[in-house]
Design a protein around this motif. Structure first.
Motif, PDB file in Angstrom:
ATOM      1  N   VAL A 188      95.139 115.289  12.448  1.00  0.00           N
ATOM      2  CA  VAL A 188      94.125 114.649  12.758  1.00  0.00           C
ATOM      3  C   VAL A 188      93.920 113.307  11.919  1.00  0.00           C
ATOM      4  O   VAL A 188      93.825 112.339  12.316  1.00  0.00           O
ATOM      5  CB  VAL A 188      92.748 115.475  12.744  1.00  0.00           C
ATOM      6  CG1 VAL A 188      91.678 114.435  12.962  1.00  0.00           C
ATOM      7  CG2 VAL A 188      92.891 116.290  13.915  1.00  0.00           C
ATOM      8  N   ASP A 195      90.576 112.538  17.247  1.00  0.00           N
ATOM      9  CA  ASP A 195      89.704 113.502  16.513  1.00  0.00           C
ATOM     10  C   ASP A 195      88.191 113.865  17.612  1.00  0.00           C
ATOM     11  O   ASP A 195      87.734 113.057  18.012  1.00  0.00           O
ATOM     12  CB  ASP A 195      89.345 113.669  15.270  1.00  0.00           C
ATOM     13  CG  ASP A 195      88.422 112.547  15.077  1.00  0.00           C
ATOM     14  OD1 ASP A 195      88.590 111.426  15.242  1.00  0.00           O
ATOM     15  OD2 ASP A 195      87.155 112.947  14.644  1.00  0.00           O
ATOM     16  N   SER A 200      92.402 116.691  21.350  1.00  0.00           N
ATOM     17  CA  SER A 200      92.634 117.406  19.853  1.00  0.00           C
ATOM     18  C   SER A 200      92.105 118.765  19.839  1.00  0.00           C
ATOM     19  O   SER A 200      92.482 119.684  19.301  1.00  0.00           O
ATOM     20  CB  SER A 200      91.598 116.542  19.062  1.00  0.00           C
ATOM     21  OG  SER A 200      91.520 116.991  17.695  1.00  0.00           O
TER      22      SER A 200
END
Length: 343
Positions: A188, A195, A200
């Motif tokens: 990340v 993120d 993610s």
């Protein structure tokens, strides 16, 4: 008659005199003799012989204790007072009858839980910081692992019992998942994926779930012997390659990968130097914790007459490493990415 008694006393060996002043056997742990011989390091890769015999308070050994109880092959000490380990050279006896168990590590775990929880709250407040959700999850999982550690290597539960085997299996699964979270926090930081978004969070939690379930099954099967897949043969080898990879190889590889990845982000992408110092200190701290655990654990146990061992120092160093990771994260997100655009 008096002359004969004096002669017998004068011929008594020094060992006989030592026994007169020896502490009660209930307060001293003595390794049991085994009925199967094996080398000091077992039968090679995947063997837990060294870890379970020469490293006090090594939690994954709880799984083998139950396995040996059910399948035989080794002579084990009395489960009611046995320390963590398999015929460990020096171990902290189970709490009870005036014994406190691994009290030093339990205290450090408790303090570490408080510190990590505070860090998680502080991370949550930085709503604009990159990787906030992922780092907070990592910290909360570390809190859970500390709580499990209190019971899995604290010498508070009876060896071979269902509770300690089940909790140790969960602890192993949480630990394996934790290191996936660590790696993903590094990913990340590169901003390859955004993120806090589904792109993610799905791999973040999805792969962690698979690692957790897989490690949990392997650990439970090792302890309860649902099948023959993870039964050590011979029992004295304490061999389980899958468990060894997930609890020893995988964590080490994850730490190295995270360090290299974050060093790349800091040096190449951000062109910073100070965050690298924090990151390197964290790496040295976690490495030092393992050195203490593997090499200084038993000497400390023997010096203290099995009152404490090196596990509390290892836990302290691990917590310091976690704190430094948060400091590193704060130092690279405070000014670099600004205060908007990330939630």
């Amino acid at each position: 008659m008096c002359t004969d008694e004096r002669r017998a006393q004068s011929e008594a060996s020094p060992l006989d005199l030592v026994h007169l002043f020896a502490p009660p056997s209930s307060l001293v742990y003595e390794p049991m003799a085994t009925n199967t011989t094996t080398s000091k390091y077992g039968s090679g890769f995947g063997s837990f012989v060294y870890l379970c015999r020469d490293v006090p308070s090594y939690p994954w050994c709880n799984l083998f204790y139950r396995q040996i109880q059910e399948n035989g092959g080794l002579t084990l000490p009395d489960a009611t007072t046995a320390p963590v380990g398999i015929n460990v050279d020096c171990g902290i006896l189970r709490a009870g009858d005036g014994r406190l168990g691994n009290i030093a590590n339990m205290v450090v775990c408790g303090v570490s839980i408080i510190i990590t929880a505070i860090l998680a709250i502080q991370v949550s407040r930085r709503r604009a910081a990159v990787g906030r959700v992922e780092l907070r999850t990592l910290l909360l999982l570390y809190v859970l692992s500390l709580g499990l550690q209190i019971v899995t290597n604290g010498s508070v539960l009876r060896q071979g019992g269902t509770p300690i085997v089940a909790l140790t299996a969960i602890h192993a699964a949480v630990t394996a998942a934790f290191f996936w979270f660590l790696i993903f926090n590094g990913v990340v930081a590169t901003q390859i994926i955004e993120d806090g978004t589904m792109s993610s969070l799905i791999p973040f939690f999805g792969i962690a779930f698979l690692i957790f379930v897989g490690t949990l099954y392997i650990s439970l099967d090792t302890g309860f012997s649902f099948s023959n897949a993870f039964i050590s043969n011979p029992p004295a080898d304490l061999k389980n390659i899958a468990l060894f990879v997930l609890t020893s190889v995988w964590p080490g590889a994850a730490i190295i990968f995270y360090y290299v990845l974050m060093a790349y982000v800091i040096i190449v992408v951000l062109r910073e130097r100070k965050p690298l110092i924090y990151l390197s200190l964290a790496f040295l701290s976690i490495t030092g914790s393992q050195v203490v655990y593997m090499l200084a654990n038993k000497p400390l146990c023997k010096v203290s007459d099995a009152k404490v061992d090196g596990s509390f120092i290892a836990t302290l160093l691990e917590t310091i490493a976690v704190v430094l990771l948060v400091v590193t994260w704060s130092s690279i997100t405070e000014e670099t990415w600004g205060d908007d655009g990330y939630y």
